[in-house]
Design a protein around this motif. Structure first.
Motif, short mmCIF file in Angstrom:
data_model
loop_
_atom_site.label_atom_id
_atom_site.label_comp_id
_atom_site.label_asym_id
_atom_site.label_seq_id
_atom_site.Cartn_x
_atom_site.Cartn_y
_atom_site.Cartn_z
N ARG A 155 0.88 -1.30 0.04
CA ARG A 155 0.03 -0.07 -0.05
C ARG A 155 0.84 1.16 -0.03
NH1 ARG A 155 -0.73 1.87 4.64
NH2 ARG A 155 -1.18 -0.15 5.75
N GLU A 156 2.12 1.31 0.48
CA GLU A 156 2.70 2.32 0.85
C GLU A 156 4.49 2.04 0.62
OE1 GLU A 156 3.49 6.21 3.87
OE2 GLU A 156 1.94 4.65 4.25
N LEU A 157 4.94 2.87 -0.12
CA LEU A 157 6.54 2.77 0.01
C LEU A 157 7.21 3.99 0.67
CD1 LEU A 157 7.01 1.72 -3.75
CD2 LEU A 157 6.79 0.18 -1.75
N GLU A 158 8.02 3.96 1.50
CA GLU A 158 8.49 5.25 2.35
C GLU A 158 10.07 5.02 2.51
OE1 GLU A 158 7.24 7.44 6.23
OE2 GLU A 158 7.03 5.43 6.65
N GLN A 159 10.90 6.18 2.37
CA GLN A 159 12.41 6.20 2.58
C GLN A 159 12.20 7.01 3.66
OE1 GLN A 159 14.83 5.56 -0.66
NE2 GLN A 159 16.66 6.40 0.53
N VAL A 160 12.89 6.90 4.71
CA VAL A 160 13.33 7.84 5.81
C VAL A 160 14.67 7.75 6.44
CG1 VAL A 160 10.69 7.62 6.59
CG2 VAL A 160 12.42 6.20 7.64
N ASP A 161 15.08 8.81 7.05
CA ASP A 161 16.34 8.88 7.75
C ASP A 161 16.32 8.10 8.81
OD1 ASP A 161 18.64 9.80 9.62
OD2 ASP A 161 18.71 11.47 8.40
N ARG A 193 24.68 3.00 5.18
CA ARG A 193 23.35 3.52 4.27
C ARG A 193 22.54 4.42 5.50
NH1 ARG A 193 23.73 2.52 -0.87
NH2 ARG A 193 24.82 0.51 -1.49
N PRO A 194 22.07 5.55 5.31
CA PRO A 194 21.58 6.49 6.33
C PRO A 194 19.99 6.39 6.47
CG PRO A 194 22.24 7.85 4.62
CD PRO A 194 22.80 6.71 4.24
N ASP A 195 19.49 5.58 5.57
CA ASP A 195 18.07 5.50 5.54
C ASP A 195 17.44 4.15 5.86
OD1 ASP A 195 18.31 8.42 4.79
OD2 ASP A 195 17.81 7.75 2.85
N ASN A 196 16.22 4.22 5.94
CA ASN A 196 15.39 3.04 6.11
C ASN A 196 14.38 2.91 4.93
OD1 ASN A 196 15.87 2.34 9.66
ND2 ASN A 196 16.17 0.85 8.06
N ILE A 197 14.28 1.88 4.03
CA ILE A 197 13.24 1.69 3.24
C ILE A 197 12.14 0.98 3.91
CG2 ILE A 197 12.71 0.72 1.08
CD1 ILE A 197 15.40 1.72 -0.01
N ILE A 198 11.07 1.47 3.99
CA ILE A 198 9.72 0.70 4.49
C ILE A 198 8.65 0.46 3.79
CG2 ILE A 198 8.27 0.40 6.69
CD1 ILE A 198 10.21 2.93 7.66
N LEU A 199 8.25 -0.84 3.58
CA LEU A 199 7.10 -1.14 2.75
C LEU A 199 5.93 -1.57 3.63
CD1 LEU A 199 9.39 -1.19 0.49
CD2 LEU A 199 8.22 -3.38 -0.29
N TYR A 200 4.84 -0.91 3.49
CA TYR A 200 3.67 -1.08 4.35
C TYR A 200 2.63 -1.84 3.31
CZ TYR A 200 5.55 2.93 7.00
OH TYR A 200 6.18 3.59 7.82
N ALA A 201 2.21 -3.06 3.88
CA ALA A 201 1.40 -3.80 3.12
C ALA A 201 0.10 -4.40 3.98
CB ALA A 201 2.05 -5.07 2.42
#
Length: 205
Positions: A155-161, A193-201
């Protein structure tokens, strides 16, 4: 608030290296000489929630399939809490496998089940090296110990510090069965790598 959720929130209260990096949990940084993965970056995207599916009984995950990213891996690792209260991540030796945060719900139960995997390590690309190929609407399939398969739709893709990791959004209680898949992202900075990639499903089957 459930005890499982309380444990997760406590564990994620510190901005630790949460998931999926070669440098996480004290592992070696990604070195310039290692084979490189594609850019560790996703475009933020959100789709309408999928129609709710009936929750499943508790059953631990044994295999994870993400067709869009070319992932078909198992057995799934059990990940708990490290001595410093942060969430464990797979070891560098297990870079080709995905782990499940076992203080939370199992995939298919009501609540946010959390899966964690490496994008790359000092040894090169890892299980989630092609996470950038995933789009909203794609499926994540989790085979479970009871023989059932929980099918989730992204449902959502997000990349955050990592310093502003959205702890409550990822680990906070939900009224339906959901899944989070976490790895690392961003361009390398001193081998990390400074970020996290998060997939919400959302569970659809």
């Amino acid at each position: 608030m459930r005890l499982r959720l309380a444990a997760a929130l406590l564990a994620l209260a510190v901005p630790a290296a949460l998931a999926g990096c070669g440098a996480a949990r004290g592992g070696p940084p990604v070195t310039p000489g290692a084979p490189s993965a594609p850019p560790a970056h996703v475009e933020p995207a959100t789709a309408p929630p999928a129609a709710a599916a009936a929750p499943l009984a508790r059953s631990e995950p044994v295999r994870v399939e993400i067709p869009a990213a070319g992932v078909d891996t198992g057995p799934v690792l059990d990940l708990g809490l490290a001595a410093d209260g942060t969430v464990e991540v797979p070891s560098v030796a297990d870079a080709d496998r995905i782990g499940w945060y076992d203080k939370g719900v199992t995939p298919g139960e009501t609540g946010p089940a959390v899966l964690i995997g490496h994008f790359d390590t000092a040894r090169g690309p890892a299980v989630l090296k092609d996470v950038a190929k995933v789009r909203t609407g794609d499926e994540i399939r989790v085979r479970r110990a009871d023989g059932t398969t929980a099918v989730f739709r992204v449902r959502e893709l997000e990349q955050v510090d990592k310093k502003v990791f959205p702890t409550r959004k990822v680990y906070g209680d939900t009224a339906r069965p959901e899944l989070r898949l976490i790895t690392c992202g961003g361009e390398l900075v001193d081998g990390h790598r400074p970020d996290n990639i998060i997939l919400y499903a959302d569970l659809v089957v």
